[in-house]
Write an enzyme that holds these catalytic residues in place. Structure first.
Site, short mmCIF file in Angstrom:
data_model
loop_
_atom_site.label_atom_id
_atom_site.label_comp_id
_atom_site.label_asym_id
_atom_site.label_seq_id
_atom_site.Cartn_x
_atom_site.Cartn_y
_atom_site.Cartn_z
N GLU A 603 -33.80 54.46 -17.56
CA GLU A 603 -34.81 55.28 -16.89
C GLU A 603 -35.08 54.79 -15.48
O GLU A 603 -35.29 55.57 -14.55
CB GLU A 603 -36.10 55.26 -17.73
CG GLU A 603 -37.25 56.06 -17.16
CD GLU A 603 -36.92 57.53 -17.01
OE1 GLU A 603 -36.92 58.24 -18.01
OE2 GLU A 603 -36.64 57.97 -15.87
N VAL A 606 -33.45 55.72 -11.60
CA VAL A 606 -33.90 56.74 -10.64
C VAL A 606 -35.42 56.78 -10.68
O VAL A 606 -36.02 56.97 -11.74
CB VAL A 606 -33.35 58.14 -11.02
CG1 VAL A 606 -33.83 59.18 -10.02
CG2 VAL A 606 -31.83 58.13 -11.10
N LYS A 679 -28.15 57.47 -7.12
CA LYS A 679 -29.22 58.07 -7.92
C LYS A 679 -28.94 59.56 -8.18
O LYS A 679 -29.10 60.03 -9.31
CB LYS A 679 -30.56 57.90 -7.21
CG LYS A 679 -31.03 56.46 -7.23
CD LYS A 679 -32.28 56.28 -6.39
CE LYS A 679 -32.78 54.85 -6.48
NZ LYS A 679 -33.78 54.56 -5.45
N GLY A 794 -40.70 49.33 -6.30
CA GLY A 794 -41.60 48.19 -6.51
C GLY A 794 -41.36 47.55 -7.85
O GLY A 794 -41.00 48.22 -8.83
#
Ligand code: ADP
Ligand code: ASP
Ligand code: MG
Length: 812
Positions: A603, A606, A679, A794
């Site tokens: 997961e 992307v 991606k 992040g």
């Protein structure tokens, strides 16, 4: 009257023997006590007798060790003033034992008869010692030699008891005596007065015979665990005592390996309906297990799980077996004549094969006998030489009420299958009280734990995590796991255990779970990291519900996924390299995941923690078709273009993004667009299109010099030198009221990435910070797309995305 039996560990040392005395003293009625040899002594005696028969002088050292164990126990238990007589008797017995061992050493041979004579000293010594201690505590305790009352045949090593003569002698003894009597367990005598033994673990049986013959109220088996457990507590940590169980169930469990009770023990007491309690000498207050006729009042199905190790399989096959009568009869007869005990017969998969399970130690002998018996057929090619396999074990589910319930074996086999336990054969229910399967010895621990989880802990599912990469993301993930562990167990019945950890330097493992308060130190104490040995360790640990978690950006790590999946080990990764590698590789991983029932989840490839791939999967699975995707997928490029407003030079803004951790360590991966290409590639593939990275068009916004830079430093320099190039691009957009966004598009099977000027009012216009946005145009969302938007970069959000994948594996 009660019969109490104390096993080897309950009389292994002075403190244990003191505990037994307190238990006996607390009994209100008269008591017979049966004791095993001091823990470990029977093994020493057997070792000594074998050494003697090899004429190996080591038997003398072993004898010395036996003597010292007993004398030290006496010294610790009995006041010095009373020791002399006890020590004298023990030394006398040791001398007799020495003569027997000397005899064996002289003739260089050990007969079963002599061996029984030798091992009987374990119980002779312990019963004497225990009774002497009880007397020194003021109890009236005598010793009764079991050989005077338990009569057997001369099948040395595991003699058969002559019950009626034995019961008669016991009844007479009961009528003639009072007070406490201590009996040596395990030993008996034949009609001609020779010492025999009842088989390893046989003291339980001695006690059962005494209880039955004396019509005791209860037989208490005192041991080192608090009862008969749902599985062997030494292998299955979550096992718990079974408070109440029927004779038949207990017998079945003990037959199938629950060593806590010697299997023949139950028969004599069952016939007289005498209950058996199994209690813990070291925790007498725990309830333990009660075995009796109405032992399953709630009608529970599966009561326990057990296993028999060291099993061999023997199969006879051949074209000449079809329709030829008498072959199985000859097969079984041959085995029976060779003295081979058939543990089970497996379901014949076809008419021309017979397969039986036997004790592995008899495999060679059985193979020889069968090949000899069928020599004629084998020579003519009608039957193949027998195939013998070893290194197997039987695992069994046991319970009285199982026969009335469907679905139990389905549940058993699917739980084993999910955990990659290979089932070699299904053992035909020897009784209706069990379902058993033959598996590899190496899988026993995992299988027992898997079944225990499936049948006794349904609530809690354990996930065993192996984490590679403990940098920014990995460390956050560990922290999130640590904080959520309790809640997940309580709310979701998921127990997360981090069993293996590795960074590029070190790796370390802990089967019971690494303490997440101090994982850094623990990892530091580990061995040198190595991906291959990491994989070997994960495989060898063979735990259930295993998950590999890759927090690296390393291709060497991502190239190991296939190996893990083939072992039914799930893979959760934030590393994009596998899914954006060659299509063939990506689709192989997906198909391995299906084939081996192991999840492969990414997961976070992307949009970090945003549920992009999961949403896409649900769309596709529910029958929708993705037509077009438009997305802003780079947190780093967003940051750069949101910050760059013509005031600070472009190179400086990139430097700031690097410093704040918004880019990959090498910013070229982000600025060249390769990261975004990967991606959109993954999204296209997950939408069902077979695309490769070189089919994606990428018109770079970078000037040629920057594109060609060979190092990060050169690259930054090139950006600085080309400030005009960027300023122009910005001005152009700004003048028309637009903003620059790095956009990925997938449309009609084609994908592209590039910088676009986005006008006011557009979905992408107000994207701030490191936000990502994805628009899915599908058959169900043709005009108004399905939009997913939020922080897309992040360490924290990435870690929570990984965490969500772990939970998805758990909920599968
Ligand atoms: P003793 O020396 O008291 O006769 P044993 O070693 O023969 O004791 O039997 C006790 C041991 O049986 C326990 O320590 C445990 O490891 C083993 N065991 C195997 N299966 C079970 C089970 N289902 N429940 C309890 N104990 C079991
Ligand atoms: N001492 C014997 C053995 O170790 C019998 C017993 O402990 O039950 O097998
Ligand atoms: Mg035992």
């Amino acid at each position: 009257m009660k019969v109490l039996k104390f096993g080897g560990s309950s009389v292994a040392h002075a403190d244990a023997i003191r505990a037994t005395q307190k238990i006996v003293a607390s009994c209100e009625q008269s008591v017979w006590v049966v004791v095993s040899a001091l823990g470990g002594i029977t093994d020493l005696l057997l070792e000594a007798s074998l050494a003697a028969s090899r004429k190996d002088a080591k038997y003398q050292e072993l004898l010395k060790e036996i003597e010292v164990r007993h004398l030290e126990t006496v010294k610790a238990l009995i006041p010095p003033g009373n020791q002399a007589a006890v020590v004298g008797e023990i030394k006398g017995q040791i001398n007799q034992l020495e003569s027997l061992l000397e005899g064996a050493s002289l003739i260089g041979e050990i007969t079963p008869k002599l061996q029984d004579g030798i091992v009987s000293y374990g119980e002779l010594l312990s019963s004497f010692l225990v009774a002497a201690y009880y007397r020194s505590e003021g109890m009236e305790a005598g010793v009764k030699d079991s050989r005077e009352i338990i009569l057997t045949d001369e099948h040395y090593g595991s003699a058969r008891v002559q019950q009626s003569a034995t019961f008669k002698a016991i009844a007479e003894l009961k009528a003639a005596t009072e007070g406490i009597l201590v009996f040596p367990g395990f030993i008996a005598a034949s009609a001609s007065g020779n010492t025999t033994t009842l088989g390893r673990g046989g003291s339980d049986f001695t006690a059962a015979l005494l209880a039955a013959g004396a019509e005791a109220e209860i037989l208490e088996i005192w041991t080192d665990v608090s009862g008969m457990y749902t599985a062997n507590p030494r292998t299955v940590k979550q096992a718990r005592p079974i408070p109440l169980i029927s004779y038949e169930e207990a017998m079945e469990l003990s037959h199938f390996g629950a060593k806590v009770l010697y299997p023949p023990t139950i028969q004599p007491v069952l016939e007289r309906a005498i209950p058996i309690a199994i209690k813990n000498t070291f925790a007498p207050e725990s309830a333990g297990t009660l075995i009796h006729a109405d032992g399953n009042p709630e009608g529970r199905t599966v009561r326990g799980i057990s296993h028999v190790p060291d099993i061999g399989l023997l199969s006879l096959e051949g074209p000449g077996m079809v329709g030829v009568p008498g072959i199985s009869m000859r097969f079984f007869q041959t085995l029976s004549e060779a003295g081979i005990n058939i543990v089970f017969i497996t379901q014949a998969s076809s008419e021309h094969s017979i397969c039986v399970g036997i004790s592995q130690s008899q495999s060679k002998q059985a193979e020889k006998a069968v090949n000899a018996a069928f020599a004629y057929e084998i020579e003519r090619g009608n039957i193949h030489p027998v195939v013998s396999e070893t290194g197997l074990a039987i695992i069994a589910l046991v319970g009285d009420q199982m026969k009335e319930h469907q679905g139990l074996s389905g549940k058993m086999f699917s739980a084993l299958g999910r955990n990659n336990v290979n089932i070699r054969a299904i053992a035909q229910g020897a009784s209706e009280r069990n379902i058993s399967a033959v598996i590899d010895q190496a899988d026993v621990k995992k299988a027992l734990n898997t079944l225990h989880e499936a049948f006794f802990e349904e609530q809690v599912k354990q996930l065993n995590l192996f984490i590679v990469g403990v940098g920014n993301v990995g460390a956050r993930l560990l922290d999130q796991i640590r904080r959520q562990q309790k809640l997940l167990k309580k709310e979701m019945q998921l127990q997360l255990r981090v069993v293996g950890l590795s960074n590029s330097r070190k790796m370390n493992f802990k089967t019971s779970g690494i303490d997440l308060e101090s994982w850094e130190e623990y990892l530091g104490e580990g061995e040198e990291a190595d991906l291959e040995s990491f994989f070997q360790r994960v495989s060898a640990l063979n735990l259930r519900n295993p998950i590999l978690i890759d927090n690296t950006a390393s291709e060497t790590v991502s190239s190991t996924y296939a190996k893990y999946l083939k072992r039914s080990i799930s893979v959760v990764t934030c590393n994009k390299l596998a899914c954006s590698s060659a299509y063939e590789n990506y689709s192989q991983l997906k198909s391995l995941s299906r084939q081996y029932g192991a999840s492969f989840l990414f997961e976070t490839n992307v949009g970090a923690g945003l549920p992009v791939i999961d949403t896409l999967k649900n769309l596709v699975l529910s029958g929708d078709k993705v037509r077009k995707i438009r997305a802003v997928l780079s947190g780093s490029l967003n940051f750069v273009f949101n910050t760059y407003n013509g005031e600070k030079p472009f190179a400086e803004v990139v430097g700031q993004a690097m410093a704040e951790g918004y880019t990959e360590p090498d910013p070229r991966i982000d600025l060249s667009g390769s990261d975004v290409m990967r991606k959109i590639l993954i999204l296209a593939r997950e939408s069902g299109y077979s695309l490769d990275i070189d089919e994606i068009s990428n018109e770079s916004f970078l000037p040629a010099k920057a594109q060609a830079a060979e190092s990060i430093a050169d690259f930054l320099q090139a950006l600085e030198a080309e400030e005009d190039h960027f300023a122009k691009r910005y001005e152009q957009a700004n003048e028309s009221g637009a903003r620059l966004k790095y956009v990925a598009v997938f449309d009609s099977g084609k994908a592209s990435v590039g910088l676009e000027a986005i006008p006011e009012g557009h979905d992408f216009y107000n994207l701030s910070g490191s936000d990502n946005i994805v628009l899915f145009y599908t058959d169900r969302y043709p005009e108004q797309p399905l939009v997913i938007k939020g922080a897309g970069a992040g360490a924290d959000v990435t870690a929570s995305g990984l965490f969500a994948d772990i939970i998805r594996v758990g909920n599968k």
